[in-house]
Design a protein around this motif. Structure first.
Motif, PDB file in Angstrom:
ATOM      1  N   THR A 122      32.547  35.705  -6.645  1.00 21.66           N
ATOM      2  CA  THR A 122      32.470  36.802  -7.604  1.00 21.66           C
ATOM      3  C   THR A 122      33.819  37.468  -7.774  1.00 21.66           C
ATOM      4  N   GLN A 123      33.952  38.258  -8.807  1.00 22.95           N
ATOM      5  CA  GLN A 123      35.184  38.985  -9.064  1.00 22.95           C
ATOM      6  C   GLN A 123      35.279  40.199  -8.140  1.00 22.95           C
ATOM      7  N   GLY A 124      36.488  40.709  -7.975  1.00 27.49           N
ATOM      8  CA  GLY A 124      36.709  41.853  -7.104  1.00 27.49           C
ATOM      9  C   GLY A 124      36.575  43.194  -7.787  1.00 27.49           C
ATOM     10  N   TRP A 125      36.179  43.199  -9.036  1.00 27.76           N
ATOM     11  CA  TRP A 125      35.992  44.439  -9.806  1.00 27.76           C
ATOM     12  C   TRP A 125      34.577  44.947  -9.519  1.00 27.76           C
ATOM     13  N   LEU A 126      34.466  45.985  -8.699  1.00 30.05           N
ATOM     14  CA  LEU A 126      33.172  46.450  -8.218  1.00 30.05           C
ATOM     15  C   LEU A 126      32.983  47.948  -8.433  1.00 30.05           C
ATOM     16  N   LYS A 127      33.543  48.445  -9.521  1.00 32.94           N
ATOM     17  CA  LYS A 127      33.365  49.848  -9.880  1.00 32.94           C
ATOM     18  C   LYS A 127      32.997  49.939 -11.358  1.00 32.94           C
ATOM     19  N   GLY A 128      32.146  50.917 -11.688  1.00 32.57           N
ATOM     20  CA  GLY A 128      31.777  51.125 -13.086  1.00 32.57           C
ATOM     21  C   GLY A 128      31.115  49.903 -13.692  1.00 32.57           C
ATOM     22  N   LEU A 129      31.664  49.444 -14.812  1.00 27.19           N
ATOM     23  CA  LEU A 129      31.122  48.274 -15.494  1.00 27.19           C
ATOM     24  C   LEU A 129      31.165  47.043 -14.604  1.00 27.19           C
ATOM     25  N   GLY A 130      32.202  46.927 -13.783  1.00 27.42           N
ATOM     26  CA  GLY A 130      32.311  45.781 -12.884  1.00 27.42           C
ATOM     27  C   GLY A 130      31.139  45.709 -11.924  1.00 27.42           C
ATOM     28  N   LEU A 131      30.679  46.854 -11.410  1.00 23.15           N
ATOM     29  CA  LEU A 131      29.531  46.866 -10.518  1.00 23.15           C
ATOM     30  C   LEU A 131      28.248  46.509 -11.270  1.00 23.15           C
ATOM     31  N   ASP A 132      28.140  46.969 -12.514  1.00 24.14           N
ATOM     32  CA  ASP A 132      26.974  46.605 -13.335  1.00 24.14           C
ATOM     33  C   ASP A 132      26.911  45.085 -13.544  1.00 24.14           C
ATOM     34  N   LEU A 133      28.073  44.467 -13.799  1.00 20.99           N
ATOM     35  CA  LEU A 133      28.105  43.013 -13.976  1.00 20.99           C
ATOM     36  C   LEU A 133      27.738  42.302 -12.677  1.00 20.99           C
ATOM     37  N   HIS A 134      28.161  42.860 -11.551  1.00 26.31           N
ATOM     38  CA  HIS A 134      27.826  42.268 -10.258  1.00 26.31           C
ATOM     39  C   HIS A 134      26.318  42.348 -10.007  1.00 26.31           C
TER      40      HIS A 134
END
Length: 415
Positions: free
Chosen positions: A212-224
């Motif tokens: 998975t990608q390392g973007w885990l805040k805001g929209l990134g967490l929603d995508l996760h």
């Protein structure tokens, strides 16, 4: 690493071996026969060693020995591993080790790439699903062509922030391909009735590892969250920085040392995955440089001008490391590896080779008639009158379209 007690070194260099080492290494490589594995019989400048923490080893041991789960029909469930962690915490490094350990048990592993900024097996900008049967050794740009993707979705960007819906749909598509493939294999398998142990079921499953990608805040967490909802992991492995977690707990007045998972799986219908937390390992913490230093006798001999045959001894040096490759550096190297690969065909995937003698600008281009070409510029809002200007000198992805565009609107896709 094998150290030859009869090694000799050049007086002008602290670690220059004789030519016999190259012969020894080539013989070892040929005997072992693992693609991408290169034995080292001497110390090379700025050689770096990877430090693996104990909780990593424990998690890898569990993955290679844990009994398989069974569904309601007492059929084995293929393990699905989802890796989660912020950027620079060692997620890709652990994922490679997990894949290699699973290969030792199951023989085959599916790998789903959803980090379009730092892809492991494909050029940047694409989500892909590939089946692996050989271990992943080295950084991504060393094995870009090791496995032919079973399916891929081209995004054309290194972040899904401007087109999150397409990103989520792509993950759903890859998951469907994986499940369809497993259903097809299951239909062809002859299942015996005398299976007693979990070990006898290993050949019936193919684990899936999702990076998975390392973007885990805001929209990134929603995508996760959407990813976990789609792939339904059986095992969720999260990297965490213990020191950072303790500081956060102190700020909010929490005296505990517990780590909160990124995803609340109680809100996702389906199986409850096994949650595992492992230590985050940054580049500085994970690597040590190995170098050779003269022995005391050698140093004394050099001071007096005498000759001493003592061999330099290897030591670990935490302060002397090679340059760290940033995300953009890894993307550049991956693109270079992809374009200069001289054997991008299925028969030669296990032995990647590169031809750097001919510049890309001098290679014969691929010519496609305009009547057979549909141009899609992804997220960019560019008028059709400027398409040729946009395409000039641009890196593009060639995609085979299964269905033609809607005849009433050239910009509307039916699939």
């Amino acid at each position: 690493m094998a150290m030859d007690t009869d090694a000799t070194y050049d007086s002008d260099s602290e670690m220059m071996p004789v030519d016999e080492y190259a012969v020894t290494e080539q013989e070892l490589q040929a005997a072992i026969g693992v693609p991408g594995f290169y034995p080292i019989s001497h110390i090379t400048p700025d050689m770096q060693l990877l430090q693996v923490p104990q909780d990593w080893m424990d998690t890898l041991d569990l993955a290679s020995k844990a009994p398989l789960q069974l569904d309601d029909g007492f059929e084995p469930i293929s393990p699905v591993y989802v890796m989660a962690g912020a950027q620079g915490q060692g997620k890709s490094t652990f994922t490679r080790q997990l894949i290699n350990r699973l290969l030792g048990r199951f023989g085959r592993v599916f790998y789903m790439e959803t980090d379009i900024g730092q892809s492991e097996l494909s050029p940047p900008g694409a989500l892909s699903l590939a089946m692996l049967s050989q271990p992943l050794l080295g950084p991504p740009f060393t094995h870009m062509s090791q496995a032919e993707p079973l399916h891929a979705v081209y995004m054309g960007v290194v972040s899904p922030k401007n087109d999150p819906d397409r990103y989520v749909k792509a993950i759903g598509r890859l998951t469907s391909v994986y499940r369809d493939h497993m259903a097809g294999e299951r239909a062809q398998q002859v299942v015996t009735k005398d299976r007693k142990s979990a070990e006898s079921l290993d050949h019936l499953v193919v684990p899936l590892v999702v990076n998975t990608q390392g973007w885990l805040k805001g929209l990134g967490l929603d995508l996760h969250y959407s990813l976990c909802e789609t792939v339904q992991p059986t095992n969720y492995i999260q990297l965490h920085d213990a020191a950072a977690t303790q500081q956060e707990n102190q700020l909010i007045g929490d005296s505990g040392n517990g780590v909160v998972p990124f995803i609340d799986f109680s809100s996702i219908s389906g199986r409850d995955p096994r949650l595992t937390w492992i230590s985050a390992m940054s580049y500085d913490r994970a690597t040590l440089a190995l170098r050779a230093t003269p022995t005391a006798a050698t140093t004394s001999a050099a001071a007096t001008g005498s000759v001493d045959d003592s061999e330099p001894q290897p030591i670990l040096d935490a302060s002397r490391k090679g340059p760290k490759l940033m995300a953009r550096d890894m993307r550049d190297l991956s693109l270079i590896s992809h374009f200069y690969a001289s054997n991008n065909n299925v028969q030669q995937l296990d032995s990647p080779q590169w031809d750097m003698h001919q510049p890309l600008a001098s290679q014969t281009p691929l010519v496609i008639p305009w009547k057979d070409l549909v141009v899609w510029l992804g997220e960019e809002d560019i008028p059709a009158s400027q398409f040729l200007r946009t395409l000039n000198g641009t890196l593009v992805g060639l995609v085979c379209v299964s269905k033609a565009p809607n005849s009433t609107n050239a910009h509307t896709w039916t699939d």
